[in-house]
Structure formats: structure tokens, C-alpha cells
Design a protein around this motif. Structure first.
Motif, PDB file in Angstrom:
ATOM      1  N   GLY A  95     -41.068 -29.386  32.398  1.00 43.87           N
ATOM      2  CA  GLY A  95     -41.770 -30.606  32.771  1.00 43.87           C
ATOM      3  C   GLY A  95     -40.753 -31.526  33.423  1.00 43.87           C
ATOM      4  O   GLY A  95     -39.643 -31.107  33.780  1.00 43.87           O
ATOM      5  N   SER A  96     -41.135 -32.789  33.605  1.00 48.54           N
ATOM      6  CA  SER A  96     -40.185 -33.784  34.108  1.00 48.54           C
ATOM      7  C   SER A  96     -40.585 -35.137  33.543  1.00 48.54           C
ATOM      8  O   SER A  96     -41.739 -35.363  33.184  1.00 48.54           O
ATOM      9  CB  SER A  96     -40.216 -33.811  35.636  1.00 48.54           C
ATOM     10  N   ASN A  97     -39.606 -36.044  33.479  1.00 46.26           N
ATOM     11  CA  ASN A  97     -39.899 -37.394  32.984  1.00 46.26           C
ATOM     12  C   ASN A  97     -40.490 -38.290  34.065  1.00 46.26           C
ATOM     13  O   ASN A  97     -41.238 -39.215  33.758  1.00 46.26           O
ATOM     14  CB  ASN A  97     -38.636 -38.048  32.423  1.00 46.26           C
ATOM     15  N   ALA A  98     -40.133 -38.037  35.326  1.00 48.23           N
ATOM     16  CA  ALA A  98     -40.687 -38.856  36.425  1.00 48.23           C
ATOM     17  C   ALA A  98     -40.401 -38.194  37.763  1.00 48.23           C
ATOM     18  O   ALA A  98     -39.354 -37.563  37.942  1.00 48.23           O
ATOM     19  CB  ALA A  98     -40.083 -40.259  36.415  1.00 48.23           C
ATOM     20  N   LYS A 133     -46.802 -39.529  35.631  1.00 43.73           N
ATOM     21  CA  LYS A 133     -45.348 -39.609  35.805  1.00 43.73           C
ATOM     22  C   LYS A 133     -44.925 -39.809  37.259  1.00 43.73           C
ATOM     23  O   LYS A 133     -43.746 -39.733  37.575  1.00 43.73           O
ATOM     24  CB  LYS A 133     -44.706 -38.347  35.251  1.00 43.73           C
ATOM     25  N   VAL A 134     -45.889 -40.034  38.120  1.00 42.34           N
ATOM     26  CA  VAL A 134     -45.578 -40.230  39.540  1.00 42.34           C
ATOM     27  C   VAL A 134     -45.442 -41.730  39.819  1.00 42.34           C
ATOM     28  O   VAL A 134     -46.360 -42.511  39.537  1.00 42.34           O
ATOM     29  CB  VAL A 134     -46.678 -39.631  40.443  1.00 42.34           C
ATOM     30  N   LYS A 143     -36.528 -46.421  35.758  1.00 43.21           N
ATOM     31  CA  LYS A 143     -37.093 -47.387  34.792  1.00 43.21           C
ATOM     32  C   LYS A 143     -38.125 -46.712  33.897  1.00 43.21           C
ATOM     33  O   LYS A 143     -38.167 -46.932  32.689  1.00 43.21           O
ATOM     34  CB  LYS A 143     -37.762 -48.547  35.554  1.00 43.21           C
ATOM     35  N   ARG A 144     -38.960 -45.858  34.492  1.00 45.09           N
ATOM     36  CA  ARG A 144     -39.979 -45.169  33.695  1.00 45.09           C
ATOM     37  C   ARG A 144     -39.322 -44.272  32.644  1.00 45.09           C
ATOM     38  O   ARG A 144     -39.710 -44.246  31.474  1.00 45.09           O
ATOM     39  CB  ARG A 144     -40.872 -44.315  34.612  1.00 45.09           C
ATOM     40  N   VAL A 145     -38.326 -43.528  33.099  1.00 47.72           N
ATOM     41  CA  VAL A 145     -37.656 -42.590  32.204  1.00 47.72           C
ATOM     42  C   VAL A 145     -37.054 -43.312  31.001  1.00 47.72           C
ATOM     43  O   VAL A 145     -37.203 -42.891  29.851  1.00 47.72           O
ATOM     44  CB  VAL A 145     -36.569 -41.836  33.002  1.00 47.72           C
ATOM     45  N   GLU A 202     -53.354 -36.651  32.925  1.00 52.47           N
ATOM     46  CA  GLU A 202     -52.261 -37.288  32.180  1.00 52.47           C
ATOM     47  C   GLU A 202     -51.641 -36.230  31.289  1.00 52.47           C
ATOM     48  O   GLU A 202     -52.329 -35.643  30.452  1.00 52.47           O
ATOM     49  CB  GLU A 202     -52.808 -38.430  31.309  1.00 52.47           C
ATOM     50  N   CYS A 203     -50.357 -35.976  31.468  1.00 52.50           N
ATOM     51  CA  CYS A 203     -49.689 -34.910  30.687  1.00 52.50           C
ATOM     52  C   CYS A 203     -48.377 -35.439  30.135  1.00 52.50           C
ATOM     53  O   CYS A 203     -47.510 -35.864  30.890  1.00 52.50           O
ATOM     54  CB  CYS A 203     -49.390 -33.704  31.547  1.00 52.50           C
TER      55      CYS A 203
END
Ligand code: SF4
Length: 205
Positions: A95-98, A133-134, A143-145, A202-203
Motif C-alpha cells: 500500500g502507500s501512505n499518500a 490517500k490522493v 503532511k498527510r503521512v 476509501e482504503c
């Protein structure tokens, strides 16, 4: 995500040698991945709520792939060995954080195994990312991460750095710090290596 935004994201990643595909659901991604990866290939798995929602580790194991997922380890030593083996597999799924519309993939990692595998080692890498996450820019991705993904992931993993109670990053040096590595994938030298699958659901965090 609207079509215009997705096309912009896709083009920005294309310029950076990362192939992007869009899926309506995690179920669609799961079927696509099972079709894409040959049965005889070895696969490393990065720890991710999104991938757990897909149950991809068990599905790949059941059909006979060699799968290296730290979650299969019974003790710390076994988990460490699985992380090491995942660094040199033919495929790696994470997966990825952002991810940002301007073409970056941003992640933090506790021990560093996932960001290492995404960066170098496995021949092919698949990154599955929900629409939540986009973000628009690499700055907003960081910042999101730090302010969304880290507190929630820390809590899930049973760690308690300050962001868990504050819901924001204070750049701590806590012994329970979860973001020991911050990785920004800015591009690839091998055009066919990283595939980024964006899901219209949303994942994870
Ligand atoms: S530096 Fe500390 S407070 Fe900031 S996100 Fe990482 S663990 Fe949380």
C-alpha cells in the motif's frame, strides 16, 4: 476522484516512469493482480491495511505462489527473515501512505523494510492506493503521512508516540516513534517497474 484529476495524476506519473491504472473497487484490483502475477513467481508483501482488506497474501499462497509477508512469521526472528526475503522477490505488493497528483509516492516506515523494497530489490512493484490517500502536492502528501497516517498506524500497531493523542505530528524523538524513515519516490529509471493502482474506494489510513 474526478476524471480530470486522475488524468493529470496519470500524466505526471507517466513523465516519471510510473504506470498508473484506475479501478472502481478493491475487488477489481484483487482479480487484476491475481491475473497479472504468474503462479510461479515469488512475491513480497508490505504490511498494509489495504492489502489485508484484499486478503491477497492468503489468495496468493493458496494458489501456490511463494509469498513473503512478515505477518506469517511466528516470532520476531521469523518476521525479520520474511522481511529480508521480501527484498529480493520477483514482485512486491504494497500500500502507500499518500500519493500526489504532482507525481510522488510518499511513505513512512517503522523498520524500513517496505520503503526499501519499494525503492530497490524486487523486479516489479505494485502499489495499491485508495482515493482517500490522493492529495494535490508532495508537500500535502508529507503532511498527510505525518498527521493522519502515522497516528492511526501507530495506534493500530500498539505504539504510543505523541501524535496518537495529539492527532498531529510534533516531530518527536519518542522511543515509540513510528516514522523512522520518510520516503519520497520521485520517479523510476525502469519504466516497467512500479505500477500504481488507484482505487475509487476509501482504503486504509
Ligand atoms: S515524528 Fe513522532 S509525532 Fe511525528 S508522526 Fe512520527 S511518531 Fe508521530
Amino acid at each position: 476522484m474526478n476524471e480530470e484529476k486522475f488524468e493529470k495524476l496519470k500524466e505526471n506519473f507517466r513523465l516519471r516512469n510510473v504506470e498508473v491504472e484506475y479501478f472502481e473497487s478493491l475487488e477489481d484490483v484483487k482479480l487484476y493482480i491475481l491475473d497479472l502475477i504468474p503462479m510461479e513467481c515469488s512475491i513480497g508483501i508490505g504490511h498494509s491495511t489495504t492489502l489485508q482488506m484484499m486478503n491477497i497474501t492468503n489468495l496468493l499462497l493458496e494458489r501456490g505462489n511463494a509469498v513473503y509477508d512478515k505477518e506469517l512469521g511466528k516470532d520476531p526472528e521469523e518476521r525479520k527473515n520474511l522481511k529480508r526475503k521480501a527484498l529480493t522477490t520477483e514482485w512486491y505488493i504494497s500500500g502507500s501512505n499518500a500519493v500526489s497528483v504532482d507525481g510522488r509516492i510518499v511513505n513512512v516506515d517503522h523498520s524500513g523494510n517496505s520503503v526499501a523494497s519499494i525503492t530497490f530489490g524486487p523486479d516489479k512493484v505494485i502499489i495499491v492506493v485508495g482515493k482517500n490517500k490522493v492529495v494535490d502536492t508532495v508537500d500535502n502528501a508529507i503532511k498527510r503521512v505525518k498527521n493522519i497516517a502515522c497516528p492511526l498506524n501507530a495506534k493500530r500497531a500498539g505504539f504510543n508516540p505523541p501524535c496518537v493523542t495529539l492527532n498531529r505530528c510534533v516531530d518527536c524523538v519518542s522511543k515509540e516513534r513510528v516514522c523512522n524513515t520518510l520516503s519520497i519516490i520521485e520517479g523510476q529509471s525502469d519504466r516497467n517497474r512500479i505500477k500504481l493502482f488507484i482505487v475509487n474506494e476509501e482504503c486504509g489510513f
